[in-house]
Design a protein around this motif. Structure first.
Motif, PDB file in Angstrom:
ATOM      1  N   PHE A 142      -5.458 -14.271  -3.197  1.00 35.72           N
ATOM      2  CA  PHE A 142      -4.293 -13.719  -2.474  1.00 35.72           C
ATOM      3  C   PHE A 142      -4.829 -13.093  -1.216  1.00 35.72           C
ATOM      4  O   PHE A 142      -5.594 -12.274  -1.344  1.00 35.72           O
ATOM      5  N   PRO A 143      -4.166 -13.157  -0.344  1.00 37.18           N
ATOM      6  CA  PRO A 143      -4.468 -12.323   1.059  1.00 37.18           C
ATOM      7  C   PRO A 143      -4.115 -10.876   0.828  1.00 37.18           C
ATOM      8  O   PRO A 143      -3.252 -10.506  -0.070  1.00 37.18           O
TER       9      PRO A 143
ATOM     10  N   GLU B 140      -2.405  -8.874   2.369  1.00 31.77           N
ATOM     11  CA  GLU B 140      -0.966  -8.544   2.740  1.00 31.77           C
ATOM     12  C   GLU B 140      -0.187  -8.736   1.387  1.00 31.77           C
ATOM     13  O   GLU B 140       0.966  -8.087   1.299  1.00 31.77           O
ATOM     14  N   ALA B 141      -0.700  -9.580   0.410  1.00 31.02           N
ATOM     15  CA  ALA B 141       0.157  -9.635  -0.831  1.00 31.02           C
ATOM     16  C   ALA B 141       0.108  -8.364  -1.560  1.00 31.02           C
ATOM     17  O   ALA B 141       1.090  -8.183  -2.466  1.00 31.02           O
ATOM     18  N   TYR B 142      -0.784  -7.531  -1.170  1.00 28.81           N
ATOM     19  CA  TYR B 142      -0.842  -6.296  -2.130  1.00 28.81           C
ATOM     20  C   TYR B 142      -0.384  -5.100  -1.292  1.00 28.81           C
ATOM     21  O   TYR B 142      -0.454  -3.775  -1.830  1.00 28.81           O
ATOM     22  N   GLU B 143       0.356  -4.980  -0.047  1.00 28.28           N
ATOM     23  CA  GLU B 143       0.703  -4.105   0.448  1.00 28.28           C
ATOM     24  C   GLU B 143       2.274  -3.770   0.502  1.00 28.28           C
ATOM     25  O   GLU B 143       2.816  -2.722   1.210  1.00 28.28           O
ATOM     26  N   ALA B 144       2.898  -4.442  -0.663  1.00 26.12           N
ATOM     27  CA  ALA B 144       4.297  -3.971  -0.684  1.00 26.12           C
ATOM     28  C   ALA B 144       4.294  -3.027  -1.870  1.00 26.12           C
ATOM     29  O   ALA B 144       4.384  -3.431  -2.947  1.00 26.12           O
TER      30      ALA B 144
ATOM     31  N   GLU C 115       9.365  -1.347   4.458  1.00 29.20           N
ATOM     32  CA  GLU C 115       8.623  -0.242   3.826  1.00 29.20           C
ATOM     33  C   GLU C 115       8.680   1.192   4.307  1.00 29.20           C
ATOM     34  O   GLU C 115       8.994   1.143   5.507  1.00 29.20           O
TER      35      GLU C 115
ATOM     36  N   ARG D 250       6.941  -9.796   0.906  1.00 32.11           N
ATOM     37  CA  ARG D 250       6.726  -9.733  -0.431  1.00 32.11           C
ATOM     38  C   ARG D 250       7.554 -10.803  -1.204  1.00 32.11           C
ATOM     39  O   ARG D 250       8.574 -11.521  -0.743  1.00 32.11           O
TER      40      ARG D 250
ATOM     41  N   TRP E 246       2.542 -15.790   3.823  1.00 30.79           N
ATOM     42  CA  TRP E 246       1.196 -14.963   3.693  1.00 30.79           C
ATOM     43  C   TRP E 246       0.173 -15.821   4.445  1.00 30.79           C
ATOM     44  O   TRP E 246       0.224 -17.031   4.631  1.00 30.79           O
TER      45      TRP E 246
END
Lengths: 62, 146
Positions: A18-19, A21-25, B28, B38, B114
């Motif tokens: 996963f990139p 950004e996938a973990y930035e939410a 956000e 997201r 993404w």
């Protein structure tokens, strides 16, 4: 160039990394946050009448 | 000319189906007002009567599971194998409260890909969770009628 770009397709589950950004939410989903997007979309949504073409229509939320 | 469109925008011609999981922008808090992509669950796909434009009724996903408080209200996915099958990077709760469900036009202002993806769709809700969704909505309607 990412692996996906090189392969020219979405990666399979085994291949997928996963990139970042996938973990930035981080924030929880709240009515206030959703309302921000609702207001952004209001102009386009209110412009016409919509008909369901897929889904059960179990909620009428706009 | 179609070939002049950025590659990412070609996905607009391929709207999702109900129960697809797609990436959509959500504000956000840090930095304030920043919009990050997201996962969100597509509940319904709609078409405009006049223009034929596509819109999706979606609920955003959150990693804040609040499992004990929300297990009877929301679709919560924690099983690692199921997460992999649905293309989700982390355990996710989809909030089904009506004020957390929104109708969004299917365009680049509200949906995006993404990095490394060619379409906002990252997966599809497994049938088990589709049944959970139908049950949860039936329970909500029953509670409203009481």
């Amino acid at each position: 160039m990412s692996t996906a770009a090189r392969m020219g397709r979405n990666l399979s589950d085994d291949e997928r990394n996963f990139p970042v950004e996938a973990y930035e939410a981080h924030d929880d989903v709240t009515p206030v946050g959703v309302d921000v997007m609702r207001k952004k979309a209001a102009d386009k949504i209110n412009r016409e009448e919509w008909v369901i073409i897929d889904g059960f229509g179990l909620t009428q939320a706009k | 000319m179609a070939s002049d469109l950025p590659k990412q925008s070609k996905w607009i011609a391929q709207p999702p189906s109900a129960f697809d999981i797609v990436t959509a922008y959500y504000p956000e808090a840090n930095p304030k007002g920043a919009l990050n992509l997201r996962p969100c669950l597509v509940l319904d796909v709609l078409k405009g009567k006049e223009t034929g434009a596509i819109a999706c009724r979606v609920t955003y996903g959150t990693k804040n599971l609040r499992f004990v408080q929300r297990k009877r209200h929301d679709v919560i996915i924690q099983n690692h194998q199921h997460l992999n099958q649905m293309g989700l990077p982390y355990a996710t709760r989809f909030n089904l409260d009506e004020d957390c469900v929104v109708l969004l036009p299917w365009d680049t202002e509200f949906f995006g890909c993404w990095r490394g993806y060619f379409h906002p769709k990252i997966g599809t809700l497994l049938e088990k969770y589709q049944k959970d969704y139908a049950f949860l909505m039936a329970m909500r309607q029953a509670e409203q009628q009481e």
